[in-house]
Design a protein around this motif. Structure first.
Motif, short mmCIF file in Angstrom:
data_model
loop_
_atom_site.label_atom_id
_atom_site.label_comp_id
_atom_site.label_asym_id
_atom_site.label_seq_id
_atom_site.Cartn_x
_atom_site.Cartn_y
_atom_site.Cartn_z
N GLN A 80 -8.97 -5.25 -1.68
CA GLN A 80 -10.30 -4.80 -1.27
C GLN A 80 -11.36 -5.70 -1.89
O GLN A 80 -11.17 -6.24 -2.98
CB GLN A 80 -10.50 -3.35 -1.74
CG GLN A 80 -11.71 -2.64 -1.17
CD GLN A 80 -11.62 -1.14 -1.41
OE1 GLN A 80 -10.63 -0.51 -1.08
NE2 GLN A 80 -12.67 -0.56 -1.98
N ILE A 116 1.61 -8.19 5.82
CA ILE A 116 1.70 -6.74 5.80
C ILE A 116 2.38 -6.26 7.09
O ILE A 116 2.31 -6.93 8.11
CB ILE A 116 0.32 -6.08 5.68
CG1 ILE A 116 -0.59 -6.50 6.84
CG2 ILE A 116 -0.31 -6.41 4.33
CD1 ILE A 116 -1.88 -5.73 6.92
N GLY A 118 3.10 -3.48 10.34
CA GLY A 118 2.22 -2.81 11.28
C GLY A 118 1.78 -3.72 12.41
O GLY A 118 1.98 -4.94 12.36
N ASP A 123 -5.17 -2.07 12.93
CA ASP A 123 -5.89 -2.59 11.76
C ASP A 123 -7.32 -2.06 11.74
O ASP A 123 -8.11 -2.37 12.63
CB ASP A 123 -5.91 -4.12 11.77
CG ASP A 123 -4.52 -4.72 11.66
OD1 ASP A 123 -3.63 -4.05 11.11
OD2 ASP A 123 -4.32 -5.86 12.13
N THR A 125 -9.02 -1.80 8.40
CA THR A 125 -9.64 -2.20 7.14
C THR A 125 -9.81 -3.71 7.08
O THR A 125 -9.04 -4.46 7.70
CB THR A 125 -8.76 -1.76 5.94
OG1 THR A 125 -7.50 -2.44 6.00
CG2 THR A 125 -8.51 -0.25 5.99
N ALA A 128 -6.47 -5.41 6.16
CA ALA A 128 -5.49 -5.60 7.23
C ALA A 128 -5.96 -6.63 8.25
O ALA A 128 -5.18 -7.47 8.72
CB ALA A 128 -5.19 -4.27 7.91
N LYS A 131 -5.66 -10.15 6.80
CA LYS A 131 -4.25 -10.51 6.74
C LYS A 131 -3.73 -10.91 8.12
O LYS A 131 -2.99 -11.89 8.27
CB LYS A 131 -3.44 -9.33 6.20
CG LYS A 131 -3.37 -9.21 4.70
CD LYS A 131 -2.44 -10.25 4.10
CE LYS A 131 -2.12 -9.98 2.65
NZ LYS A 131 -1.21 -10.99 2.07
N THR A 271 -9.23 1.49 0.78
CA THR A 271 -8.34 0.68 1.63
C THR A 271 -6.90 1.15 1.52
O THR A 271 -6.20 1.30 2.53
CB THR A 271 -8.43 -0.80 1.22
OG1 THR A 271 -9.76 -1.27 1.48
CG2 THR A 271 -7.45 -1.64 2.03
N GLU A 275 -4.61 2.70 4.59
CA GLU A 275 -3.35 2.10 5.01
C GLU A 275 -2.19 3.10 4.91
O GLU A 275 -1.28 3.10 5.75
CB GLU A 275 -3.05 0.86 4.16
CG GLU A 275 -4.03 -0.30 4.38
CD GLU A 275 -3.99 -0.84 5.81
OE1 GLU A 275 -2.89 -0.88 6.40
OE2 GLU A 275 -5.06 -1.18 6.33
N ARG A 278 -2.27 5.45 7.73
CA ARG A 278 -1.78 4.76 8.93
C ARG A 278 -0.26 4.80 8.99
O ARG A 278 0.33 4.89 10.07
CB ARG A 278 -2.27 3.31 8.88
CG ARG A 278 -1.70 2.39 9.93
CD ARG A 278 -2.20 0.99 9.63
NE ARG A 278 -1.70 0.00 10.55
CZ ARG A 278 -2.01 -1.29 10.52
NH1 ARG A 278 -2.85 -1.72 9.60
NH2 ARG A 278 -1.51 -2.13 11.39
N VAL A 280 3.52 3.29 6.91
CA VAL A 280 4.19 2.00 6.68
C VAL A 280 5.39 1.95 7.60
O VAL A 280 6.41 2.60 7.37
CB VAL A 280 4.62 1.86 5.20
CG1 VAL A 280 5.25 0.49 4.98
CG2 VAL A 280 3.42 2.06 4.27
#
Length: 438
Positions: A80, A116, A118, A123, A125, A128, A131, A271, A275, A278, A280
């Motif tokens: 973050q 990461i 997903g 996404d 954040t 994400a 990335k 953050t 995530e 959301r 993993v």
């Protein structure tokens, strides 16, 4: 012999990967902005301290050239935005410069990049999104590459999210229902290191290579099921547990966000919670088939590493560490502010009754109050926290000795303010003892 440059070798993944490659007898350069004394001892001559994330293209090119790397493993990441750390600069901004440096080397170099899991559509954040942009830049570059997308990393050394899992396992609480039941895939850090070693061994300079792998155990899990297994491993099986409300998670994330602006890097921030909500998720089938890895299960990992007393101490103290630092910072700040504002007159009267002349009383109250405020501020900021704790111990001992000589009557003051200084000194010693993050 294949030469490997590990960027971000002081982090959870980077340290284990670099150490594993060295144990395999490979030529490794372990690069990071800063290493702990233990890490420098671990890597020895392989250590290279440099501000990697802020290097320009020429600086990165020089680093790669000096290492003679055939393979570059990028383990740099920032959860973050906070002072001195930017998700853009650490992820897509850095990757853009790294790609340019690799292209300028003039010979083929394989880039292994940790990302990461997903899908891009989920996404939300900056972490994400940056990335994912970095992944896209690597794919579009045409460079030989392997993008590794690990789930929650389980490692012998707890840090970040894995440390938070252990801390939650040591508490008599359950997560809110919605968060507890989210899909939660994990991966052993040993399997990440094994993957890096196998890819580096298979790739031949000049050959094309392009792969994206989800690194995680194939069995479905939830966050609560993983915490329950860790709880059993630690032996902290409480006879009762409370269900945490959602607002407590959000409040903890906001507190983490605030502390990050003071230089701390707590795992519980907005953050991280976004995530986790959301979930993993990923599909490790291609990774398992192509690389030939049989992912270690959590049961296997915990069976191989039975919980010791230091594991239990860490889990129980991890969240208390933040509370201890916060309490000490507030203690010093408030004591100084009260003495120099609303209680200024009372402080003067107390000093004068103890035999101090008026002018000296004013000077002592002002100087001691400002000293308390400075100590509190030093403790609050991560960079100066250890200095503040040492200063707080010295100042507190000075207050106790000084009053014993000059104003011994204060030791029998009805509220026992000086007597309570002793426990505060002990608490600061505890904070010093557990101040290390790695």
């Amino acid at each position: 012999m294949t030469k490997i440059l590990v960027l971000g070798a002081s982090g959870l993944i980077g340290q284990f990967v670099a150490g594993d490659l060295i144990r395999r007898g490979l030529a490794v350069t372990a690069a990071a902005r800063r290493f702990s004394a233990a890490q420098r001892d671990l890597f020895g001559e392989a250590v290279r301290e440099t501000p990697i994330a802020s290097l320009d293209v020429l600086g990165l090119k020089a680093l790669i050239a000096q290492s003679g790397a055939d393979v570059v493993v990028n383990c740099i990441g920032v959860l973050q935005d906070q002072p001195g750390k930017s998700t853009h600069e650490a992820h897509d901004g850095f990757i853009e410069r790294l790609i340019a440096a690799l292209c300028a080397i003039g010979r083929p170099v394989l880039l292994i990049h940790t990302s990461i899991p997903g899908e891009a559509g989920g996404d939300t954040t900056p972490f994400a999104q940056s990335k994912r942009r970095a992944d896209g830049l690597i794919v579009e570059s045409g460079l030989p590459h392997a993008i590794l997308r690990p789930g929650m990393v389980i490692a012998p050394a707890p840090y970040g999210g894995s440390a938070m899992l252990r801390a939650l396992a040591a508490l008599p609480v359950d997560l809110p229902q919605g968060l507890a039941e989210r899909p939660f895939r994990y991966v052993a850090v040993e399997d990440i290191a094994d993957t890096v070693a196998r890819i580096a061994d298979r790739w031949k300079p000049g050959e094309p290579y392009a792969a994206v792998y989800d690194l995680m155990h194939p069995d479905p899990h939830t966050m609560q099921s993983v915490i329950a297994r860790l709880r059993h491993w630690l032996g902290d099986v409480w006879p009762w547990r409370l269900r945490m409300p959602e607002f407590a998670i959000d409040l903890g994330a906001k507190a983490g966000d605030l502390s990050s602006w003071l230089g701390w890097s707590p795992p519980m921030r907005s953050t991280a919670i976004a995530e986790l909500r959301r979930g993993v998720l990923g599909d490790p089938a291609r990774w398992m088939t192509d690389i030939g890895v049989s992912p270690r299960s959590l049961d296997t990992l915990l069976h191989e590493r039975p919980a010791t007393v230091e594991n239990r101490w860490f889990a129980r103290l991890y969240l208390l560490k933040a509370l201890i630092v916060a309490v000490l910072a507030v203690f010093w700040l408030v004591s100084g502010l009260i003495a120099i504002t609303v209680a200024y007159g009372d402080a003067l009267d107390m000093m004068e009754r103890s035999g101090f002349p008026g002018g000296q009383s004013h000077a002592f109250v002002i100087v001691s109050s400002l000293t308390d405020i400075v100590v509190g501020l030093l403790i609050a900021f991560r960079r100066t926290s250890r200095i503040g704790l040492v200063a707080g111990i010295v100042v507190a001992v000075g207050y106790m000795l000084g009053t014993a000589v000059l104003t011994p009557a204060l030791w029998i003051e009805p509220l026992g303010a000086l007597v309570k200084t002793g426990p505060a000194i002990v608490l600061m010693m505890v904070a010093l003892a557990i101040s290390d993050d790695r």
